[in-house]
Motif scaffolding. Structure first.
Motif, mmCIF file in Angstrom:
data_model
loop_
_atom_site.group_PDB
_atom_site.id
_atom_site.type_symbol
_atom_site.label_atom_id
_atom_site.label_comp_id
_atom_site.label_asym_id
_atom_site.label_seq_id
_atom_site.Cartn_x
_atom_site.Cartn_y
_atom_site.Cartn_z
ATOM 1 N N LEU A 90 -16.772 17.948 39.562
ATOM 2 C CA LEU A 90 -17.203 16.592 39.892
ATOM 3 C C LEU A 90 -17.932 15.928 38.720
ATOM 4 C CD1 LEU A 90 -17.034 15.042 42.596
ATOM 5 C CD2 LEU A 90 -19.357 15.754 43.074
ATOM 6 N N PRO A 110 -16.274 12.718 35.499
ATOM 7 C CA PRO A 110 -16.405 11.286 35.179
ATOM 8 C C PRO A 110 -17.626 10.975 34.329
ATOM 9 C CG PRO A 110 -15.908 11.581 37.494
ATOM 10 C CD PRO A 110 -16.162 12.955 36.936
ATOM 11 N N TRP A 144 -19.072 4.761 40.067
ATOM 12 C CA TRP A 144 -18.192 5.934 39.905
ATOM 13 C C TRP A 144 -18.706 6.837 38.787
ATOM 14 C CZ3 TRP A 144 -14.759 7.186 35.742
ATOM 15 C CH2 TRP A 144 -13.884 8.242 36.019
ATOM 16 N N LEU A 201 -13.313 15.494 45.867
ATOM 17 C CA LEU A 201 -13.091 15.659 44.424
ATOM 18 C C LEU A 201 -11.843 14.890 44.000
ATOM 19 C CD1 LEU A 201 -14.139 17.181 41.896
ATOM 20 C CD2 LEU A 201 -12.414 18.910 42.365
ATOM 21 N N MET A 210 -12.666 11.274 43.647
ATOM 22 C CA MET A 210 -13.493 11.045 42.455
ATOM 23 C C MET A 210 -12.677 11.206 41.165
ATOM 24 S SD MET A 210 -16.607 10.060 42.701
ATOM 25 C CE MET A 210 -17.417 10.599 41.187
ATOM 26 N N LEU A 211 -11.741 12.144 41.178
ATOM 27 C CA LEU A 211 -11.003 12.395 39.943
ATOM 28 C C LEU A 211 -9.688 11.627 39.885
ATOM 29 C CD1 LEU A 211 -11.605 16.168 39.090
ATOM 30 C CD2 LEU A 211 -12.966 14.161 38.551
ATOM 31 N N PHE A 212 -9.415 10.821 40.913
ATOM 32 C CA PHE A 212 -8.146 10.081 40.886
ATOM 33 C C PHE A 212 -7.981 9.251 39.602
ATOM 34 C CE2 PHE A 212 -5.710 6.214 41.534
ATOM 35 C CZ PHE A 212 -4.470 6.763 41.830
#
Lengths: 323, 287
Positions: free
Chosen positions: A140, A143, A197, B35, B38-40
């Motif tokens: 996680l 990003p 994000w 996850l 979020m990681l798309f």
């Protein structure tokens, strides 16, 4: 420290009446001490010099610059006439000052609120025990580790009005295409969403650490008194998490205030100045308009706001240490 | 069948365990979904980089016909910039550790009177907006000829890393028992030798963490790349992407391919050095 001082003070007194041969070791001892102290200081000299040159000097230089007419001409002539507070007057009376101040506030509050709420929810979720928990939680972080400009480029393609994947997805739900980055009324929201994000992983990590530090016995005792679910959250989790929360929020504010990469990459401050912030104004005055004096005035206002939050942060931090 | 009475309690326990397993498997699935959301964008970046046509925004959900044209263009245009970024980042790691490690040790173990003042200065320096530093450095670099130079960018990028590195290494070094170092001193080692041969090896993990983050901070730097370079001579890849965004928005596969190439350090370190990254993520914030 007190012991060192004691011995060095008492040593000469003891030896005052001592025979001559005693003086030689004493002197070499003294020399060794001072030599060692010099070595000790040398451990921090490079770091101290660096901090003075790359943090101290810029702060002072910005204050000086903000009181000068500092433009491209200065680089050729070396002259930067004093203008007093004229740059600040220019800044505050400029059309973009209040909008950029309000945008800075909205951007910071919106980003922090979103990051924190989603971050706390995910942190609470990951507190449960299940297979792959640690692996998923560390993935996680991605990003947050990517270069911000990479995140901006990616989101720009996702948010594209005509063919971006987000609008195509919304289209299948029957929602009309949203001009995310081209309409002044939604651009700031879009930039905030992207910044949320980016910030979620950091919030999850710190808040997860805070949640792990709350002893299980508290929940077990609470459960006996009927405190479960939301009740347990309000009466056990929240009060115990508060020190960590204050650190996360204030660090978040200080870091969000200075964000530049995301906005420059997504909208460049546009459309129609809808995403101008104080940091963007400072950059554009200095490096687009080459009005370094005005840019410095903008950035000093930014420092002042950061400093205000820094004081709050340090106080919260101190309170946390005291507890 | 006849031994049923004996087996029954085991059955009950097994059923309960099975129920728990189902529930925790459910959490795993939910975790993967979170996850995935979020990681798309990261997936989308990779997907878009492999699309054949220049205008990849109409891309398929999956690169059924992967094309490497985007990567060819990215490497042709930005290969040099990637090398520049790599040199700057490695330089920043070396400079930051060389400056921060001795200072961290001193602030952890030497009993200076002004330690609290120094720590406060370090914390505050982390809060100074980068644009303030860039404003001042542009004028100074212009005078001393450090604009458009790799050393100039290394020195500036170290400002992202040094305060963080000092704090994170100090947090570890404060736990080193002074007796270990004193033992070596009795054997005649000087302070510097004791530091190099004892403190550094013991503190290896925190030094690696500080170094990895110095690399990532410098690799991600955009502000100094943008303000302290004026020509194409020295151009970090982050600035290359920004320039792409201005001029090449029609060729998304090349933009996204460059983005993917610039993400490699973060992705590789997250997978190979998870332990250190996790330590840095928590350690840096809480002190």
């Amino acid at each position: 420290m007190s012991t060192t001082r004691l011995t060095s003070e008492t040593a000469p007194a003891d030896r005052a009446g001592a025979p001559r041969r005693g003086t030689l070791p004493r002197r070499s001892l003294k020399r060794q001490f001072s030599k060692e102290n010099i070595t000790k200081v040398l451990f921090v000299v490079p770091a101290a010099l660096y901090i003075l040159l790359f943090f101290g000097y810029p702060v002072v230089k910005n204050i000086v610059m903000s009181l000068q007419d500092y433009t491209t001409k200065t680089f050729f002539t070396g002259e930067a006439p004093w203008v007093g507070i004229e740059n600040y007057v220019t800044v505050i009376s400029s059309n973009l000052f209040w909008p950029s101040l309000i945008n800075t506030a909205l951007f910071t509050i919106g980003s922090i609120a979103g990051q924190f709420v989603i971050g706390l929810a995910l942190a609470a979720f990951f507190k449960r025990r299940f297979p792959l928990n640690n692996f998923l939680r560390s993935m996680l972080l991605l990003p947050w580790l990517l270069p911000l400009i990479v995140a901006s480029a990616t989101w720009r393609s996702i948010l594209d009005q005509d063919s971006g994947i987000l609008n195509r997805f919304l289209g299948t739900l029957g929602i009309e295409a949203v001009p995310w980055l081209t309409d002044p009324s939604v651009a700031l929201t879009a930039v905030i969403l992207v910044n949320i994000w980016i910030g979620i992983p950091f919030n999850v990590t710190i808040l997860y650490g805070g949640l792990q530090d709350i002893p299980d016995e508290l929940y077990e005792a609470g459960a006996l008194d009927g405190a479960t679910g939301w009740k347990a959250f309000w009466h056990i989790t929240w009060p115990n998490l508060r020190p960590v929360v204050s650190v996360v929020l204030l660090l978040g504010v200080v870091y969000t205030l200075k964000v530049l990469d995301i906005i420059l990459g997504l909208t460049n401050g546009g459309p129609a100045n809808a995403t101008q912030t104080l940091a963007i104004r400072s950059y554009q005055e200095s490096f687009v308009n080459f009005e370094f004096g005005v840019g410095a005035a903008f950035s000093n206002i930014l420092i002042l706001i950061s400093l205000l939050f820094a004081i709050i942060y340090l106080r919260a931090n101190r309170r946390q240490v005291d507890e | 069948m006849t031994i049923a009475p004996v087996v029954l309690p085991q059955h009950a326990a097994a059923r309960r365990r099975q129920k728990e397993n189902t529930r925790s498997a459910g959490y795993t699935v939910l975790g993967i979904v979170f996850l995935g959301i979020m990681l798309f964008p990261v997936y989308w970046m990779i997907n878009a980089s492999l699309q054949p046509s220049g205008n990849t925004l109409t891309a398929d959900i999956f690169p059924f016909n992967p094309s490497f044209a985007g990567y060819e263009k990215a490497i042709a245009d930005q290969g040099q910039n990637l090398v520049t970024s790599l040199l700057i980042s490695l330089g920043t790691v070396a400079l930051s550790l060389a400056i921060a490690a001795p200072a961290a040790y001193a602030l952890a173990q030497f009993r200076f009177r002004w330690i609290n003042v120094a720590l406060l200065a370090i914390i505050i320096s982390q809060m100074i907006p980068g644009i303030v530093i860039a404003n001042a450095l542009y004028a100074a670099y212009n005078d001393i000829g450090l604009l458009n130079s790799i050393p100039g960018l290394i020195l500036a990028d170290a400002s992202h890393a040094i305060p963080f590195a000092i704090l994170i290494m100090r947090a570890f070094m404060i736990g080193i028992p002074p007796s270990i170092v004193e033992a070596a001193r009795v054997d005649g080692a000087g302070l510097v030798r004791a530091f190099v041969s004892i403190v550094v090896p013991i503190s290896r993990n925190s030094i690696i963490t500080a170094g990895l983050f110095a690399f990532l901070f410098s690799w991600s730097d955009f502000l100094f790349a943008l303000t302290l370079t004026t020509t194409e001579e020295v151009r970090p890849v982050t600035l290359g992407i920004y320039q792409y965004l201005g001029t090449q928005v029609s060729n998304w596969s090349a933009v996204m391919a460059t983005a993917v190439l610039s993400s490699i350090p973060a992705i590789v370190l997250l997978i190979l050095a998870q332990k250190y990254i996790a330590a840095g993520a928590t350690g840096g914030a809480v002190k």
